[in-house]
Write a protein that holds these residues in place. Structure first.
Motif, short mmCIF file in Angstrom:
data_model
loop_
_atom_site.label_atom_id
_atom_site.label_comp_id
_atom_site.label_asym_id
_atom_site.label_seq_id
_atom_site.Cartn_x
_atom_site.Cartn_y
_atom_site.Cartn_z
N VAL A 187 -9.58 0.84 -3.91
CA VAL A 187 -8.72 -0.20 -4.45
C VAL A 187 -9.54 -1.02 -5.45
O VAL A 187 -10.64 -1.47 -5.14
CB VAL A 187 -8.17 -1.11 -3.34
CG1 VAL A 187 -7.27 -2.19 -3.92
CG2 VAL A 187 -7.41 -0.28 -2.30
N ALA A 188 -9.00 -1.19 -6.65
CA ALA A 188 -9.76 -1.86 -7.71
C ALA A 188 -8.83 -2.72 -8.56
O ALA A 188 -7.61 -2.51 -8.61
CB ALA A 188 -10.46 -0.82 -8.59
N ASP A 189 -9.40 -3.69 -9.24
CA ASP A 189 -8.68 -4.50 -10.21
C ASP A 189 -8.70 -3.76 -11.54
O ASP A 189 -9.67 -3.83 -12.30
CB ASP A 189 -9.34 -5.87 -10.34
CG ASP A 189 -8.60 -6.76 -11.34
OD1 ASP A 189 -7.59 -6.32 -11.92
OD2 ASP A 189 -9.06 -7.90 -11.55
N LEU A 190 -7.62 -3.02 -11.80
CA LEU A 190 -7.60 -2.16 -12.98
C LEU A 190 -7.37 -2.94 -14.27
O LEU A 190 -7.48 -2.37 -15.36
CB LEU A 190 -6.56 -1.06 -12.81
CG LEU A 190 -6.87 -0.08 -11.67
CD1 LEU A 190 -5.87 1.07 -11.66
CD2 LEU A 190 -8.29 0.47 -11.77
N SER A 191 -7.08 -4.23 -14.16
CA SER A 191 -7.03 -5.04 -15.38
C SER A 191 -8.42 -5.15 -16.00
O SER A 191 -8.56 -5.49 -17.19
CB SER A 191 -6.48 -6.43 -15.09
OG SER A 191 -7.37 -7.16 -14.26
#
Length: 962
Positions: free
Chosen positions: A202-206
């Motif tokens: 899970v990652a902050d793709l922004s």
């Protein structure tokens, strides 16, 4: 003064079971004479092995009358608290147009139809599903969509598996999920990943893609926070690194924002609930699944395609491998069998009803309401999580979140509590300015209604879509643009339903599918607001009625099956299998038995068994079937010995898929238990056990049930389904846990988005069990056995039954063997299926579990007149096979090969066939007055697969002059 009597004083409908069960007392006597038994109990005692029979009666409450059951259901519904639902998280308030509610959701012509495996008699529901596919394709900007998935969370999980399969790199790498994905979607994906052993990050793709090998990326648009993103750069970067991209999209928002296809996504999934389908406390709702070119042969679920019939006219059918899990078994890429057809049809008709302009207007109003709230909160000094949004406004309110949520609830509105510092509010087509004012007041806005009106006026200018405005056209097909009035809509729905054969018109004698009566009283309550308008993540203080009904139903199902615990979370039989196998796997792991990963599955088992086992991270070893249809004991012993210490479970269907009670089932259970394994008893054929035997007492550790079979939830043209899983005491802790929302006290892997799955249809099964009581349920089982044995006996000279049990008896279904006749005449089992259409019958189950056979299950609900009509039709068909054998005509010239006969084939051009028009159209004793004519002739399936078309054809395709 006249007193109104209490409901308990009415006894006119005391014995509901007499209405549910078809044959009358005199009919039973006649049928028993044919079968060769003097009493029903004598027949049952002979057919059902004594070793599995339960002692005593089911301990269930006494049967209730229809009026009492409706009163009970009202009491449950009244315990639920109806609020304006602005929680969001993938579930929205919506208005089901009354014409669709009455003429689709509550219409037996639609809800009693079976899955359209016989397409010639399913053209109406197939067209409705093709409308669904076309709408999804247009809105997502992708060229291929299927005919619905079970829910959004499991659709995301299926997309993740597809991305891994389709990835061309040898080492597929991890799956990356944006942190702004709905929590229930993430939870279900993580469960699949844990079972199959692949990595999820899970990652902050922004902030861009993380390092490492990536097989697929999952994005949510709009995100859980409400944020709308320009994902094109992320998608391009993923493609450069060899990854595929899935976007979980809000279907209504796609009328305003750029589609996933336009941003470059490979797959789009989501939920169509907000297209006119009630909240239903979480389901059933039809999810969608769309893909780019090149992935169509890997798409899970059902795909409606356009082919042609024997006259060259366009005709609809299920395309490609319509039952892939039965064809490929452990090599199947998905275990999905039941879809959500009825809800997909409802959503498609909502789109037809509103058209593109109407949908866009609803979306614009929804967005404007959200902007009005956002403007007010910002004026109040409240910080928003995102400046871009469609319908969801997330607010940062340090330390005030609980107070604001409570204040809104006191104003009659539910909003979403994220944590103590954050709340979220979602608008929908039902949101009014008064609702916005109530929410604004909860945030502390003074004189909210006046300020809301001003903010609402301002919100009509501009948008908060972050420059992602959609400019492309959608829903351009005439079907979405020509039906303007309710009169037109009414006639369109009637035209489609008249093309089909459903249970409201004829017996549907499908083996292993149990097409029985879905009584009007059972169906009555599902659209009541006290059930239908409850959000799945509403506070528990508002859902006491739902949870009480579910607890009671689970308790009754525990008693019926003999197990310690039941979870109704799985929203299909296949998902019940999956949940049960996960429980077994997790039980073994909890004991340190990491090597127990083999599931023994008989060759005759349902194909979903093997597919579910693989998805649960288990390996399949097939056990041979003996010549009499039972499990080959010697092969079972050999497989157990060859896999010592590795046996996790055996999956058996009981009665067997061959329609007989295996007398040695307890011995099979003993052997597997001694080998350290668990016993999974597939409950697909539970209609032959209820009240007579309990799988949890004769050797089972796990069973799933099919509420859409044994317990009267209608099939709906291929869904909704509910597949509860029942387990023994030691497996209770491993029942499916909650993905999001209220917890249910279980530790197992969630398999659906909501705690209680397709809760909205559970009142149907609750009512059935309450109406029947212990004696009624047992009598229904007995009558199912009698009806099946009566058919087997009466057709024994024409079509011998392939497998039988003790003294030549069958269970609740029989397999008619046509293979010798086919060898002599060339007439196939499929020819017989198509010829039955001319008699006004849906076909039995074709070629399962044995090719060249028909499996017949009459159920207990069919009366003797209808059963005899079916038998007479089969005898008449045998006579036509004899005509082929005698040389009256070849098989190609016969009415069997040319069936079904349409009005066009009968009236268009010269009649030059070797049989008369009357034999073709009115064979046997077919009623001239109520004759059913199929709208199309026999469909060329191979042509449809070679020339895959899965969207609505243009009107000129049906032009008679072409």
């Amino acid at each position: 003064m006249t007193l109104t009597p209490h409901i308990s004083e009415f006894t006119i409908d005391q014995d509901f079971s007499a209405r549910h069960i078809g044959p009358r007392e005199d009919d039973v006597k006649r049928m028993l004479e044919v079968v060769g038994y003097s009493t029903l109990d004598e027949l049952v005692d002979t057919a059902v092995p004594q070793g599995i029979r339960m002692e005593g009666d089911l301990q269930l409450p006494e049967a209730r009358t229809e009026m009492q059951v409706l009163e009970d259901l009202r009491n449950y519904a009244n315990q639920n608290v109806i609020k304006t639902q602005m929680i969001g998280q993938g579930f929205s308030g919506t208005l089901t147009p009354r014409i669709i509610l009455r003429k689709v959701l509550e219409n037996p012509a639609w809800y009693t139809a079976y899955t359209p495996y016989q397409p010639e008699i399913s053209q109406g529901r197939l067209e409705a599903l093709l409308n669904f596919q076309t709408a999804v394709q247009d809105l997502t900007g992708l060229p291929i969509a299927n005919a619905s998935m079970l829910d959004e969370a499991s659709a995301v999980a299926e997309a993740v598996l597809l991305m891994r399969r389709a990835n061309k790199k040898k080492e597929a790498g991890k799956t990356v999920i944006d942190q702004d994905v709905f929590p229930q979607n993430l939870a279900v994906v993580k469960g699949r990943a844990e079972a199959l052993g692949f990595e999820v990050e899970v990652a902050d793709l922004s902030q861009g893609l993380p390092e490492g090998d990536i097989s697929g990326v999952v994005l949510q648009q709009p995100g859980d926070s409400g944020r709308i993103m320009d994902y094109k750069a992320i998608i391009d970067a993923a493609h450069e690194r060899g990854a595929l991209v899935t976007v979980a999209a809000d279907i209504l928002s796609l009328t305003l924002i750029k589609s996933p296809g336009e941003q470059g996504a490979d797959i789009a999934v989501g939920n169509t609930q907000r297209l006119g389908v009630p909240l239903f406390f979480g389901g059933p709702h039809a999810a969608f699944f769309a893909v780019r070119d090149g992935l169509e042969r890997q798409i899970p679920g059902r795909l409606v395609g356009v082919s042609k019939d024997d006259a060259g006219r366009p005709a609809y059918r299920l395309a490609l491998q319509t039952r892939e899990q039965h064809i490929r078994r452990e090599k199947a890429t998905s275990n999905i069998c039941t879809a959500q057809a009825l809800l997909a049809i409802t959503a498609s008709m909502y789109v037809v009803y509103h058209g593109p302009a109407g949908l866009k207007a609803i979306a614009q109003r929804t967005h404007q309401r959200a902007r009005a709230l956002a403007n007010l909160l910002q004026e109040q000094g409240v910080e928003l999580a995102s400046e871009t949004f469609f319908d969801t406004v997330r607010a940062n309110v340090p330390g005030r979140a609980q107070a604001i949520t409570t204040a809104a609830e006191h104003q009659g509105v539910n909003i979403r509590l994220i944590d103590q510092d954050t709340v979220s509010v979602s608008t929908d087509e039902l949101t009014s300015l008064e609702h916005i004012a109530a929410v604004a007041g909860a945030f502390g806005v003074q004189n909210a209604i006046e300020k809301v009106k001003a903010a609402g006026a301002a919100a009509r200018e501009g948008d908060a879509l972050g420059g992602q405005n959609r400019e492309s056209d959608y829903l351009t097909h005439p079907i979405f643009n020509t039906i303007k009035s309710e009169t037109q809509m009414l006639r369109y729905l009637r035209k489609l339903s008249d093309r089909d054969l459903a249970l409201d018109r004829t017996m549907i004698p499908l083996g292993s599918c149990t097409m029985k009566l879905n009584a009007a009283t059972e169906m009555e309550s599902i659209s009541w607001p006290g059930f239908a308008d409850i959000h799945p993540f509403a506070p528990e203080s508002q859902t006491a009625g739902w949870r009480a009904l579910i607890t009671d139903l689970e308790s009754r199902l525990s008693e019926i099956t003999g197990y310690a615990g039941v979870s109704i979370q799985p929203n299909a039989g296949s998902q019940g299998e999956y949940a049960g196998l996960l429980a077994i796997r997790q039980y073994h792991l909890s004991k340190g038995d990491h090597d127990r990963d083999i599931v023994l599955i008989p060759a005759s088992a349902h194909g979903t068994n093997a597919a579910s086992a693989v998805l649960a991270g288990l390996r399949v070893v097939v056990v041979k079937t003996a010549s009499d249809g039972t499990i080959d004991s010697a092969d079972l012993d050999a497989k157990i010995a060859a896999n010592e210490g590795k046996i996790a479970a055996i999956m058996i269907t009981y009665p067997s898929t061959h329609g007989v009670y295996d007398a040695d089932v307890t011995e099979v259970c003993r052997k597997v238990h001694e080998a350290g394994g668990q016993v999974y008893i597939d409950g697909a054929n539970m209609n032959a056990l209820v009240g007579l035997a309990q799988p949890g007492k004769f050797g089972g550790d796990v069973s799933h049930l099919n509420l859409h079979k044994t317990f009267c939830i209608p099939h709906g043209g291929g869904g909704p389904g509910v597949g509860p899983v029942a387990v023994a005491e030691h497996l209770v802790p491993f029942l499916s846990g909650a993905a999001a929302g209220p917890a249910n006290g279980r530790e197992g892997t969630p398999v659906t988005a909501t705690t209680y799955g397709s809760a909205g249809v559970l009142p149907i099964s609750w009512a059935y069990v309450a109406l029947m009581g212990a004696e009624g349920l047992r009598q229904a089982t007995k009558m199912a056995l009698l009806n099946a044995n009566y058919i087997s006996k009466r057709l024994s000279e024409q079509f011998p039954t392939l497998y039988t049990g003790n003294k030549g008896l069958v269970a609740h279904e029989c397999i008619l063997d046509l293979r010798e006749l086919t060898a002599k005449t060339g007439v196939t089992a499929e020819d017989v299926c198509k010829r039955l259409i001319d008699y006004g019958f849906h076909a039995p189950t074709l070629a399962f579990p044995v090719a060249g056979t028909l499996m017949v299950e009459p159920t207990e609900s069919e009366d003797l007149g209808e059963i005899d009509r079916f038998i007479d039709a089969m005898i008449a068909i045998k006579a036509e096979m004899d005509q082929v054998l005698a040389g009256d005509f070849t098989v190609e010239e016969s009415p069997l090969r040319n069936a079904p006969h349409t009005t066009r084939s009968l009236m268009h051009g010269e009649w030059d066939r070797k049989y008369t028009r009357e034999q073709g159209a009115f064979p046997g004793n077919v009623d001239f007055t109520d004759k059913y004519f199929p709208p199309v002739g026999r469909i060329d399936g191979a042509f449809g697969d070679r020339n895959l078309v899965c969207e609505c054809p243009p009107p000129e395709a049906f032009d008679e002059t072409n």
